[in-house]
Design a protein around this motif. Structure first.
Motif, PDB file in Angstrom:
ATOM      1  N   TRP A  85       0.820  -1.438   0.216  1.00  5.41           N
ATOM      2  CA  TRP A  85       0.495   0.491   0.401  1.00  5.41           C
ATOM      3  C   TRP A  85       0.875   1.330   0.469  1.00  5.41           C
ATOM      4  O   TRP A  85       0.953   1.894  -0.708  1.00  5.41           O
ATOM      5  N   VAL A  86       1.756   1.229   1.213  1.00  7.34           N
ATOM      6  CA  VAL A  86       2.868   2.604   1.249  1.00  7.34           C
ATOM      7  C   VAL A  86       3.568   2.593  -0.386  1.00  7.34           C
ATOM      8  O   VAL A  86       3.514   2.874  -0.798  1.00  7.34           O
ATOM      9  N   ALA A  87       4.315   1.075  -0.516  1.00 10.00           N
ATOM     10  CA  ALA A  87       5.042   1.443  -1.782  1.00 10.00           C
ATOM     11  C   ALA A  87       4.400   2.136  -3.116  1.00 10.00           C
ATOM     12  O   ALA A  87       4.351   2.890  -3.770  1.00 10.00           O
ATOM     13  N   PRO A 135       9.788   4.439   1.220  1.00  8.67           N
ATOM     14  CA  PRO A 135       9.695   4.818   2.611  1.00  8.67           C
ATOM     15  C   PRO A 135       8.899   3.264   3.222  1.00  8.67           C
ATOM     16  O   PRO A 135       8.370   2.727   4.024  1.00  8.67           O
ATOM     17  N   ALA A 136       8.159   2.015   2.337  1.00 11.63           N
ATOM     18  CA  ALA A 136       7.553   0.920   2.324  1.00 11.63           C
ATOM     19  C   ALA A 136       8.025   0.144   2.821  1.00 11.63           C
ATOM     20  O   ALA A 136       8.185  -0.960   4.397  1.00 11.63           O
ATOM     21  N   LEU A 137       9.691  -0.250   2.714  1.00 19.90           N
ATOM     22  CA  LEU A 137      10.614  -0.661   3.701  1.00 19.90           C
ATOM     23  C   LEU A 137      11.774  -0.366   5.268  1.00 19.90           C
ATOM     24  O   LEU A 137      11.750  -1.053   5.656  1.00 19.90           O
ATOM     25  N   VAL A 138      11.038   1.025   4.907  1.00 15.31           N
ATOM     26  CA  VAL A 138      11.345   1.696   6.316  1.00 15.31           C
ATOM     27  C   VAL A 138       9.886   1.778   7.345  1.00 15.31           C
ATOM     28  O   VAL A 138      10.416   1.388   9.014  1.00 15.31           O
ATOM     29  N   ARG A 139       8.786   1.634   6.771  1.00  8.33           N
ATOM     30  CA  ARG A 139       7.875   1.613   7.319  1.00  8.33           C
ATOM     31  C   ARG A 139       7.778   0.380   8.752  1.00  8.33           C
ATOM     32  O   ARG A 139       8.100  -0.385   8.093  1.00  8.33           O
ATOM     33  N   PRO A 140       7.770   0.407   9.879  1.00  2.00           N
ATOM     34  CA  PRO A 140       8.340  -0.736  11.174  1.00  2.00           C
ATOM     35  C   PRO A 140       6.482  -2.003  10.717  1.00  2.00           C
ATOM     36  O   PRO A 140       5.760  -1.283  10.003  1.00  2.00           O
ATOM     37  N   PRO A 141       7.131  -2.586  10.794  1.00  2.00           N
ATOM     38  CA  PRO A 141       6.858  -4.033  10.452  1.00  2.00           C
ATOM     39  C   PRO A 141       4.894  -3.629  11.813  1.00  2.00           C
ATOM     40  O   PRO A 141       5.222  -3.657  12.585  1.00  2.00           O
ATOM     41  N   ALA A 142       3.913  -4.151  10.958  1.00  2.00           N
ATOM     42  CA  ALA A 142       2.558  -4.250  11.651  1.00  2.00           C
ATOM     43  C   ALA A 142       3.096  -5.880  13.276  1.00  2.00           C
ATOM     44  O   ALA A 142       3.725  -6.473  12.725  1.00  2.00           O
TER      45      ALA A 142
END
Length: 150
Positions: A85-87, A135-142
């Motif tokens: 989604w972010v990517a 930013p998708a890879l930087v996003r912390p995992p849920a």
């Protein structure tokens, strides 16, 4: 985790901020018409009015960035889905910003947009296609719930 979320949010907003900055910094240096179609390695063969193009790209980029930012919220969805989604939406924000930045940059200090030559704008757009992965890879995992077999 909070630092990674803030970093991802900044990376998502970066294309929109860069678009606004470029137009402000380059004011008076780009042409009133921007190249809108290129004929291979030669110059452009069509132009579009700069102002409507800018506003269309700004709104599209901003809305896409907002949708990508929503992917930083802790939804009850798998991390992989939220990263996609972010990517996707961060890449859309970046590509649409580059669709004004590239053509405007190619006309800096020219009298006529048809004198422009393709330059790094093409590479910029190619990079923006995959920009959302950052930013998708930087996003912390849920926090994913693990089912217990019963």
């Amino acid at each position: 985790m909070r630092g990674r979320t803030v970093t991802a949010a900044i990376l998502i907003a970066l294309p929109v901020g860069t678009l606004v900055w470029a137009r402000t910094a380059w004011e008076g240096r780009f042409t009133a018409e921007l190249p809108s179609h290129w004929q291979g390695p030669g110059g452009p063969d069509a132009t579009s009015p700069e102002e409507p193009l800018y506003w269309a790209m700004l709104w599209t980029s901003a809305v896409s960035a907002l949708i990508a930012l929503a992917g930083l919220i802790r939804w009850p969805l798998p991390s992989a889905g939220m990263r996609w989604w972010v990517a996707v939406f961060a890449s859309v924000a970046a590509v649409t910003a580059s669709m004004w930045i590239g053509p405007a940059g190619s006309t800096l200090d020219l009298e006529n947009a048809l004198e422009a030559r393709p330059g790094v704008g093409v590479l910029l757009t190619m990079f923006c296609l995959v920009y959302g992965a950052i930013p998708a890879l930087v996003r912390p995992p849920a926090r994913e719930s693990v089912g217990v077999a019963g």
